[in-house]
Design a protein around this motif. Structure first.
Motif: not given
Length: 499
Positions: A69-72, A170-179
């Motif tokens: 959900k965070i990723d979306k 936002i991109t960094l947080a998205k990448t961290t969330n993917q990790d």
């Protein structure tokens, strides 16, 4: 709680149980212990598996409900930020109010998504980046435009540098969330492997406990039962009392004590019966000998002449006296064999002569019944037998006499032997009589036993085969009987040779 801890607890419990029981537990306690170990291993394995499954469910739930959900929402934030930037620039260039409204819509969408992200994210990992974005966003928004109001035409929003910074965050947080998602999937895979491994450990341990249980049961239950069955078979066949000891708990100790008491009592009763028969036989033989001599003297007219009728009945009395004397000799032979004391020393006995002499003894009876006696000796010369000649002869007399007795007229009795490599000679005496009922084969060597079909019309006391078996087994040989496919039966027995 790890699987190793469960194994450790199981081992500690089992060790304590062994020490407390100290081989004093009965069958019920031992079976209960084995079943409890199975139950403990099963519940422990299932418990560990359920714990791992629950942890895997939590990890999966976190991935589905939070990280995905965070990723979306991160995508929504990026798109809203782009829309805010585009609408603001259009507002400045085109100076139309609708772009101000579009800007507010994008701003509300951005703030709503940011609020949801902050609610889902924690304070570690990507959550820290989201909180920094929140702080920066609301700090720049303060004083530029009021909450819920559209920006005025020509009013500055934020610089391109700040927008780029927010996009980067936002991109960094998205990448961290993917990790974090990848780490959670890796954790999920690790827990799956651990669950499979623990399940395999539990299965292997269950198999080991099962094998141990089978071995333990065979040692604690089946082995004592086998010893008891051997003892019962021995006392049934040889009437020899030999105490047994059964291991496996107090139940088997009580069973062994009951068996030993029964066996001892049967042996004592058998000894008393043998002593009584021997004493009675000796007591009867003395007056019987006097009666026989008196009858013979009367027949020989020592005391004067006798008429034909008197002679006829005197001869009948003489035959009956001989029959009674033969019965007494059987009973005395049984008593002597039971005592194990041989009055004569063993010597070498020629098997050919032994068989020939036995057939000569029954030649007249065989001729009377028109029964042929056929001898089939080995091609090579047989070594001499070793034993008391009279005892070995008695074996052939008893078995050969029965074979002729039960053979129909015009049939044959076959006598053969072969040399065995174990220091014995194997003899076979086969007839073509009615054979023996399969239910009675195991009883034919029992003393005083006579087949049901011959009790009413054939003479005998049921001691001949019992004496034969006693003689054969006393020399270390074996004796058995089998029915022939063509009719009749074959007695096979081994006697020791001198080779």
């Amino acid at each position: 709680m790890s699987f190793a801890n469960i194994l450790f607890i199981t081992g500690q419990f089992y060790g304590a149980g062994k020490l407390s029981m100290a081989f004093k537990a009965g069958i019920k306690q031992k079976l209960s212990l084995i079943f409890f170990l199975f139950f403990l291993i099963f519940t422990g394995t299932v418990g560990v598996l359920l714990f791992n499954v629950q942890s895997m469910v939590q990890t999966t739930e976190r991935i589905v409900t939070t990280n995905n959900k965070i990723d979306k929402l991160a995508v929504v934030l990026l798109n809203s930020l782009f829309d805010m930037e585009a609408h603001h620039k259009k507002l400045i260039v085109l100076k139309k109010d609708r772009y101000s409204e579009y800007f507010v819509q994008a701003k509300n969408k951005f703030e709503k998504a940011l609020t949801e992200v902050l609610h889902l994210a924690g304070t570690e990992g990507s959550g820290k980046i989201w909180h920094e974005l929140e702080f920066s966003y609301y700090r720049h928004r303060k004083g530029l435009w009021s909450e819920g109001e559209p920006p005025e035409i020509g009013q500055l929003w934020v610089t391109d540098k700040v927008v780029s910074l927010w996009q980067s965050n936002i991109t960094l947080a998205k990448t961290t969330n993917q990790d974090e998602i990848e780490a959670a999937l890796h954790e999920l895979n690790t827990k799956s492997l651990i669950s499979v491994r623990n399940g395999l450990y539990g299965f292997c341990l269950s198999v080991l406990v099962g094998l141990f249980g089978i071995w333990y049961l065979s040692r604690s239950i089946f082995s004592p039962l086998k010893t008891l069955a051997t003892g019962l078979r021995r006392i049934s066949q040889t009437k020899v009392h030999k105490p047994i000891t059964l291991r496996g708990g107090h139940e088997f100790n009580e069973l062994a004590a009951a068996y030993n008491e029964m066996s001892h009592q049967l042996t004592e009763e058998e000894n008393i019966r043998n002593e009584f028969v021997a004493t009675l036989s000796h007591e009867i033989r003395t007056p019987l000998s006097s009666i026989r001599e008196s009858v013979n003297m009367i027949v020989e007219e020592v005391f004067g002449p006798v008429n034909s009728n008197q002679t006829k009945f005197l001869k009948i009395a003489s035959v009956e006296i001989q029959r009674i004397n033969k019965l007494l000799n059987y009973l005395l032979n049984v008593s002597v064999l039971e005592s194990g004391i041989r009055k004569k020393a063993a010597s070498k006995v020629n098997p050919d002569k032994l068989v020939k002499h036995s057939t000569e003894m029954f030649a007249s009876l065989a001729k009377k019944k028109t029964v042929s006696l056929i001898i089939n000796g080995p091609e090579e010369k047989a070594p001499p037998l070793y034993g008391v000649k009279e005892e070995l002869q008695q074996v052939f007399i008893n078995i050969l006499g029965n074979a002729i007795k039960f053979s129909p007229e015009g049939q044959a009795v076959f006598i053969s032997w072969e040399i065995k490599t174990e220091g014995f000679i194997l003899f076979h005496i086969a007839d073509r009589g009615p054979g023996i009922d399969e239910k009675e084969i195991s009883l034919v060597f029992t003393r005083y036993y006579r087949a049901k079909g011959v009790r009413d019309h054939l003479d005998g006391v049921g001691l001949g085969l019992a004496i034969s078996k006693k003689i054969v087994t006393s020399y270390g040989g074996e004796i058995k009987v089998e029915n022939n496919e063509v009719g009749g039966c074959t007695f096979s027995f081994t006697l020791p040779s001198c080779n």
